[in-house]
Design a protein around this motif. Sequence first.
Motif, PDB file in Angstrom:
ATOM      1  N   CYS A   1       0.834  -1.216   0.000  1.00 34.94           N
ATOM      2  CA  CYS A   1       0.000   0.000   0.000  1.00 34.94           C
ATOM      3  C   CYS A   1       0.859   1.253   0.000  1.00 34.94           C
ATOM      4  N   ILE A   2       1.903   1.254   0.826  1.00 31.09           N
ATOM      5  CA  ILE A   2       2.794   2.408   0.889  1.00 31.09           C
ATOM      6  C   ILE A   2       3.516   2.599  -0.443  1.00 31.09           C
ATOM      7  N   GLY A   3       3.849   1.467  -1.092  1.00 26.19           N
ATOM      8  CA  GLY A   3       4.510   1.538  -2.401  1.00 26.19           C
ATOM      9  C   GLY A   3       3.545   1.741  -3.548  1.00 26.19           C
ATOM     10  N   LYS A   4       2.276   2.024  -3.229  1.00 24.88           N
ATOM     11  CA  LYS A   4       1.234   2.309  -4.227  1.00 24.88           C
ATOM     12  C   LYS A   4       0.966   1.132  -5.146  1.00 24.88           C
ATOM     13  N   GLU A   5       1.208  -0.075  -4.612  1.00 21.66           N
ATOM     14  CA  GLU A   5       0.854  -1.299  -5.332  1.00 21.66           C
ATOM     15  C   GLU A   5      -0.468  -1.805  -4.747  1.00 21.66           C
ATOM     16  N   ILE A   6      -1.540  -1.011  -4.948  1.00 19.91           N
ATOM     17  CA  ILE A   6      -2.797  -1.266  -4.243  1.00 19.91           C
ATOM     18  C   ILE A   6      -3.442  -2.571  -4.686  1.00 19.91           C
ATOM     19  N   ASP A   7      -3.471  -2.818  -5.984  1.00 19.43           N
ATOM     20  CA  ASP A   7      -4.126  -4.034  -6.473  1.00 19.43           C
ATOM     21  C   ASP A   7      -3.442  -5.292  -5.926  1.00 19.43           C
ATOM     22  N   ARG A   8      -2.106  -5.273  -5.878  1.00 24.09           N
ATOM     23  CA  ARG A   8      -1.376  -6.414  -5.310  1.00 24.09           C
ATOM     24  C   ARG A   8      -1.674  -6.531  -3.820  1.00 24.09           C
ATOM     25  N   ALA A   9      -1.835  -5.394  -3.172  1.00 24.87           N
ATOM     26  CA  ALA A   9      -2.148  -5.419  -1.740  1.00 24.87           C
ATOM     27  C   ALA A   9      -3.500  -6.078  -1.506  1.00 24.87           C
ATOM     28  N   ILE A  10      -4.490  -5.745  -2.337  1.00 27.87           N
ATOM     29  CA  ILE A  10      -5.824  -6.331  -2.183  1.00 27.87           C
ATOM     30  C   ILE A  10      -5.779  -7.835  -2.418  1.00 27.87           C
ATOM     31  N   VAL A  11      -5.061  -8.239  -3.468  1.00 27.18           N
ATOM     32  CA  VAL A  11      -4.957  -9.673  -3.778  1.00 27.18           C
ATOM     33  C   VAL A  11      -4.340 -10.436  -2.602  1.00 27.18           C
ATOM     34  N   ASN A  12      -3.279  -9.895  -2.019  1.00 28.84           N
ATOM     35  CA  ASN A  12      -2.606 -10.588  -0.914  1.00 28.84           C
ATOM     36  C   ASN A  12      -3.429 -10.554   0.373  1.00 28.84           C
ATOM     37  N   LEU A  13      -4.177  -9.484   0.564  1.00 30.06           N
ATOM     38  CA  LEU A  13      -5.067  -9.434   1.727  1.00 30.06           C
ATOM     39  C   LEU A  13      -6.148 -10.511   1.604  1.00 30.06           C
ATOM     40  N   GLN A  14      -6.724 -10.632   0.424  1.00 24.51           N
ATOM     41  CA  GLN A  14      -7.733 -11.666   0.204  1.00 24.51           C
ATOM     42  C   GLN A  14      -7.138 -13.060   0.337  1.00 24.51           C
ATOM     43  N   GLU A  15      -5.873 -13.219  -0.111  1.00 20.03           N
ATOM     44  CA  GLU A  15      -5.200 -14.514   0.007  1.00 20.03           C
ATOM     45  C   GLU A  15      -4.975 -14.868   1.474  1.00 20.03           C
ATOM     46  N   MET A  16      -4.628 -13.874   2.278  1.00 12.66           N
ATOM     47  CA  MET A  16      -4.467 -14.105   3.719  1.00 12.66           C
ATOM     48  C   MET A  16      -5.750 -14.654   4.338  1.00 12.66           C
ATOM     49  N   VAL A  17      -6.855 -13.998   3.998  1.00  8.17           N
ATOM     50  CA  VAL A  17      -8.148 -14.422   4.549  1.00  8.17           C
ATOM     51  C   VAL A  17      -8.498 -15.818   4.059  1.00  8.17           C
ATOM     52  N   ARG A  18      -8.242 -16.084   2.770  1.00  7.31           N
ATOM     53  CA  ARG A  18      -8.544 -17.399   2.205  1.00  7.31           C
ATOM     54  C   ARG A  18      -7.746 -18.506   2.889  1.00  7.31           C
ATOM     55  N   MET A  19      -6.492 -18.194   3.278  1.00  5.68           N
ATOM     56  CA  MET A  19      -5.629 -19.181   3.934  1.00  5.68           C
ATOM     57  C   MET A  19      -5.990 -19.390   5.399  1.00  5.68           C
ATOM     58  N   GLY A  20      -6.957 -18.620   5.895  1.00  4.64           N
ATOM     59  CA  GLY A  20      -7.384 -18.796   7.272  1.00  4.64           C
ATOM     60  C   GLY A  20      -6.714 -17.864   8.255  1.00  4.64           C
ATOM     61  N   HIS A  21      -5.868 -16.962   7.752  1.00  2.00           N
ATOM     62  CA  HIS A  21      -5.244 -15.979   8.630  1.00  2.00           C
ATOM     63  C   HIS A  21      -6.259 -14.905   9.011  1.00  2.00           C
ATOM     64  N   SER A  22      -6.023 -14.278  10.124  1.00  2.00           N
ATOM     65  CA  SER A  22      -6.886 -13.179  10.561  1.00  2.00           C
ATOM     66  C   SER A  22      -6.059 -11.899  10.604  1.00  2.00           C
ATOM     67  N   PRO A  23      -6.041 -11.150   9.499  1.00  2.00           N
ATOM     68  CA  PRO A  23      -5.224  -9.930   9.454  1.00  2.00           C
ATOM     69  C   PRO A  23      -5.618  -8.957  10.572  1.00  2.00           C
ATOM     70  N   ARG A  24      -4.637  -8.217  11.043  1.00  2.00           N
ATOM     71  CA  ARG A  24      -4.914  -7.199  12.049  1.00  2.00           C
ATOM     72  C   ARG A  24      -5.686  -6.050  11.412  1.00  2.00           C
ATOM     73  N   MET A  25      -6.407  -5.300  12.247  1.00  2.00           N
ATOM     74  CA  MET A  25      -7.208  -4.191  11.735  1.00  2.00           C
ATOM     75  C   MET A  25      -6.334  -3.126  11.083  1.00  2.00           C
ATOM     76  N   ILE A  26      -5.099  -3.010  11.550  1.00  2.00           N
ATOM     77  CA  ILE A  26      -4.203  -2.020  10.954  1.00  2.00           C
ATOM     78  C   ILE A  26      -3.899  -2.374   9.500  1.00  2.00           C
ATOM     79  N   THR A  27      -3.913  -3.669   9.198  1.00  2.00           N
ATOM     80  CA  THR A  27      -3.677  -4.108   7.820  1.00  2.00           C
ATOM     81  C   THR A  27      -4.864  -3.723   6.942  1.00  2.00           C
ATOM     82  N   PHE A  28      -6.096  -3.983   7.429  1.00  3.73           N
ATOM     83  CA  PHE A  28      -7.289  -3.579   6.685  1.00  3.73           C
ATOM     84  C   PHE A  28      -7.298  -2.065   6.466  1.00  3.73           C
TER      85      PHE A  28
END
Length: 544
Positions: free
Chosen positions: A445-472
Amino acid sequence: MPSSLLSPCLPPPSVPSQCPLLNSPLFFSNNSRNNYNNIRQNKLVLLATPSSSTGNSSESTPLRPLSLANKTDRLYSKEVSHLDNIGNNLIEKDSGVPIKEEEQENLNFENRNSRLQVRNHVDRIRALSTSEKVEILDVFEKDCGFQNLSDFNDLLMALVIADEPELALKLFGKSSSYGLVPDSRTFSILIRCYCKRNDPSEANRVLDLMMENGFQPNVATFTVLINSFCRRGRLQKAFEVFKVMGTIGCERTIQTYNCLIKGLCYVGRVDEAYKLLMNIKKSCKKPDIYTYTGVMDGFCKVGRSNEAMELFHEALEMGLTPNVVTFNTLFNGYCKEGRPLEGISLLKQMKERNCTPDYITYSTLLHGLLKWGRIREALQIYKEMVGIGIEVDERMMNTLLRGLCRRSWKEEQLLKDAYEVFEKMQTGVPVIYPCAYGLVVQTLCIGKEIDRAIVNLQEMVRMGHSPRMITFNSVIRALCAKGRVDEALSILILAYEGRKIPSGISYNLLIDEFNRQGRLLGACNVYGAALKLGVIPHRKPKER
């Protein structure tokens, strides 16, 4: 030998109770004691020679009951591993500091043929399955046992080297049923067997019984027993055995002293180890690199790396060649003391001396650099490891990734390195830790790679991880900054579906962006949803 060299020694041990196995009738047959003169002359005593046995009994006849060989030939679909180089090095697994044993008698081999026989047995035993190993002794019994004591000792030694001490003891327990009387080599192998079982007390009882019956152990047998006591931190018993060596006139080798030095350092008696080194230098013995490495290791473990380095230079002045273990000892000391950068210069010196760094070298140095926050230097070592084909373990990869991500927020030039490490981990590391994954999303997100950030966030959730609210929130902020407020709202919903309670920050970001776009209804809906969850945003919908 200077008396000060024996200062840590204790009074001679009392005679221990005899080992139940050795005390049994099967150990000494009725006629065995009449044959001790022959045993002392290293002749083989055979009380019951198989009818098919011919020739001189003192020669090592190939094992006739090679059903073991026949049984394992079918298992040889590929070449089995070589016999460990136990004749040259005795490796202490607990710390990695080797104790050199140059004496070929370390294995108590009678001749070259016996060595080859043992090697052959070891390879075949290791190729057997667990159930087949249990049947080894039965196979030999069905084929008339052993033709002579040398064959018996060869198999006994092979079982010990192949890490089958229980089978070795079972075989030894049947020695009388084969009509064989144990000789000096049998005793020595049995001592080694108990040491391999981490039972030096039993090995010591065998040693006592061995000497009581007229056999004199060689220096290698004593050294193995001393080393076993030292590995368990039983220095009192180790020095008792050491004193017995002097009593019977068995000359100690530098390898014997190395065991004691390592044992002293193992229990934290580093100053005594150093004193022993100084006494060795004053005597007729010449310390080797393992002697110095042992004391250096002791100094490094108690935070005295400068003194270890002094010994290192002293060893160089004596013409000794430091090995990889010597250098690794120093790396470990520097990293424990928070001085990992000194390890960088040490690595350079190591290469200049044509000493090839190994996995432990690089891993120790990389761990130290990461532990003390030297991310750029850690990245340099990481790249060097990858370049020469050394794998970096999962834990350190995750630590490196976290460090690079955090540092890249202030030093943009490290963003590329963080991405490269992450991509390599996605294909080569079994587990990417959730905290590291979350930091990657924030970094994207900081590097302005937003689409990649969304894909990896969704992948985290799919893998069963629970991202911290700061990540969202990082993704929501990045999307709002680009005016993609509807997608930002979907990320808020994703967090809520993951049983995360959105914070006021999440709602504030969305309300601000809806207000900016003039979408007041959207702002009102977000504000109402927050209140319903008990969250009171600082931002409010604009009035018309």
